[in-house]
Design an enzyme around this catalytic site. Structure first.
Site, PDB file in Angstrom:
ATOM      1  N   LYS A   1       0.859  -1.184   0.000  1.00 32.45           N
ATOM      2  CA  LYS A   1       0.000   0.000   0.000  1.00 32.45           C
ATOM      3  C   LYS A   1       0.897   1.237   0.000  1.00 32.45           C
ATOM      4  O   LYS A   1       2.027   1.218   0.503  1.00 32.45           O
ATOM      5  CB  LYS A   1      -0.946   0.017   1.203  1.00 32.45           C
ATOM      6  CG  LYS A   1      -0.273   0.164   2.581  1.00 32.45           C
ATOM      7  CD  LYS A   1      -0.074   1.596   3.030  1.00 32.45           C
ATOM      8  CE  LYS A   1       0.762   1.670   4.291  1.00 32.45           C
ATOM      9  NZ  LYS A   1       1.117   3.049   4.680  1.00 32.45           N
TER      10      LYS A   1
ATOM     11  N   SER B   1       1.358  -5.926   7.163  1.00 28.02           N
ATOM     12  CA  SER B   1      -0.099  -5.811   7.247  1.00 28.02           C
ATOM     13  C   SER B   1      -0.772  -6.496   6.068  1.00 28.02           C
ATOM     14  O   SER B   1      -1.808  -7.159   6.216  1.00 28.02           O
ATOM     15  CB  SER B   1      -0.509  -4.332   7.290  1.00 28.02           C
ATOM     16  OG  SER B   1      -0.021  -3.712   8.457  1.00 28.02           O
TER      17      SER B   1
ATOM     18  N   ASP C   1      -3.009  -0.804   9.553  1.00 28.37           N
ATOM     19  CA  ASP C   1      -3.084  -0.898   8.093  1.00 28.37           C
ATOM     20  C   ASP C   1      -3.790  -2.161   7.607  1.00 28.37           C
ATOM     21  O   ASP C   1      -4.122  -2.275   6.420  1.00 28.37           O
ATOM     22  CB  ASP C   1      -1.677  -0.864   7.471  1.00 28.37           C
ATOM     23  CG  ASP C   1      -1.056   0.524   7.494  1.00 28.37           C
ATOM     24  OD1 ASP C   1      -1.823   1.511   7.535  1.00 28.37           O
ATOM     25  OD2 ASP C   1       0.181   0.617   7.475  1.00 28.37           O
TER      26      ASP C   1
END
Length: 285
Positions: free
Chosen positions: A10, A103, A136
């Site tokens: 991400k 995450s 996250d």
């Protein structure tokens, strides 16, 4: 039985710290999207009731400290499953980089176990499990582009970003979020215009997106790790349209419309740090 899951990195387009909560977490607004730099997760069912983890990275633990291990244990406990699983993690996302690698691994394990054991848990339950593992993880379960609020557990899906290339540059350091957040001083913190970033996504306005990207934690991380600020400055000098630190750092994200410009920025940064990537957005709705 074996199942494969992709665990994409991400990036933050915006990150604002709004205050500190009574539970000790900070209240945040984080606009995130995913890119095609990804770890590969392999899940193997075991006859014995246990969780095993292996990874090809020397920087990632192979025991109960691993967040993917914690995710599997949480899933088994939640749904009272007395089955075993081996989790093999092939790392491609840099560790402690602000790219949500751990995450995303945990999110992939929750998604994968939901399939491989035919639990059919709704997304909201997976998000609730993920929120207990890390701020996250809920976003990584959702994917695409979204804003995370609270301490990251409240997710609202946003419009996809306009098409562009993404340059990622990580210096040879690792930064833990747990090291940065205690140093946040709220009354002197810079606050990005989150609403303007959302509007730029809705309008598919690339220039506006690049102008309004921002990260409150830059003012904390940059004085502690000046090389991160130097990478951001170098990115802007060599031609990205917008640049921002992802998470608590140290990776800096640069956006540009054209591959030729992304390649020029990539070449310019190779002398600054070893880990430089040209990637693309996964959210192409």
């Amino acid at each position: 039985m074996v199942l494969f899951e992709r665990a994409p990195a991400k990036i933050n387009l915006s990150l604002d710290v709004l205050g500190k909560r009574e539970d000790g977490f900070h209240e945040v607004e984080m606009i995130m999207t995913t890119v095609d730099l990804a770890d590969r997760i392999e899940l193997y069912t075991l006859e014995k009731d246990r969780v095993e983890v292996s990874t090809d990275s020397q920087y990632v633990p192979n025991d109960e400290r691993n967040i993917a291990y914690k995710a599997a244990l949480a899933f088994k406990n939640k749904y009272q499953l007395y089955q075993g699983v081996r989790i093999d993690i092939q790392k491609n996302i840099p560790v402690s980089a602000g790219l949500g690698g751990g995450s995303s691994d945990a999110a992939a394990v929750l998604r994968g176990l939901n399939r491989i054991w035919s639990v059919d848990a709704p997304l909201d339950e997976l998000v609730e499990l993920g929120a207990a593992l890390g701020s996250d993880v809920p976003f990584c379960i959702h994917g695409n582009t979204a804003i995370g609020t609270g301490h990251g557990e409240k997710i609202r899906v946003l419009s996809s970003p306009p098409p562009c290339y993404v340059v990622l540059a990580k210096p040879d350091i690792g930064i833990s979020t747990r090291h940065i957040f205690p140093k946040v001083t709220l009354d002197t913190l810079y606050h990005p215009q989150t609403d303007e970033v959302i509007h730029s996504l809705e309008d598919k306005d690339f220039g506006k997106l690049c102008y309004h990207m921002g990260n409150s934690l830059e003012s904390v991380t940059f004085p502690l790790y000046p090389e991160v600020e130097r990478i951001k400055d170098k990115m802007l000098q060599t031609g990205v349209d917008g640049a921002v630190m992802s998470g608590s750092g140290p990776t800096v994200v640069g956006l540009t419309r054209h591959f030729s410009k992304a390649k020029r920025v990539y070449n310019g940064l190779r002398g600054f740090c070893d880990e430089v990537y040209i990637v693309q957005l996964l959210d192409r709705r």
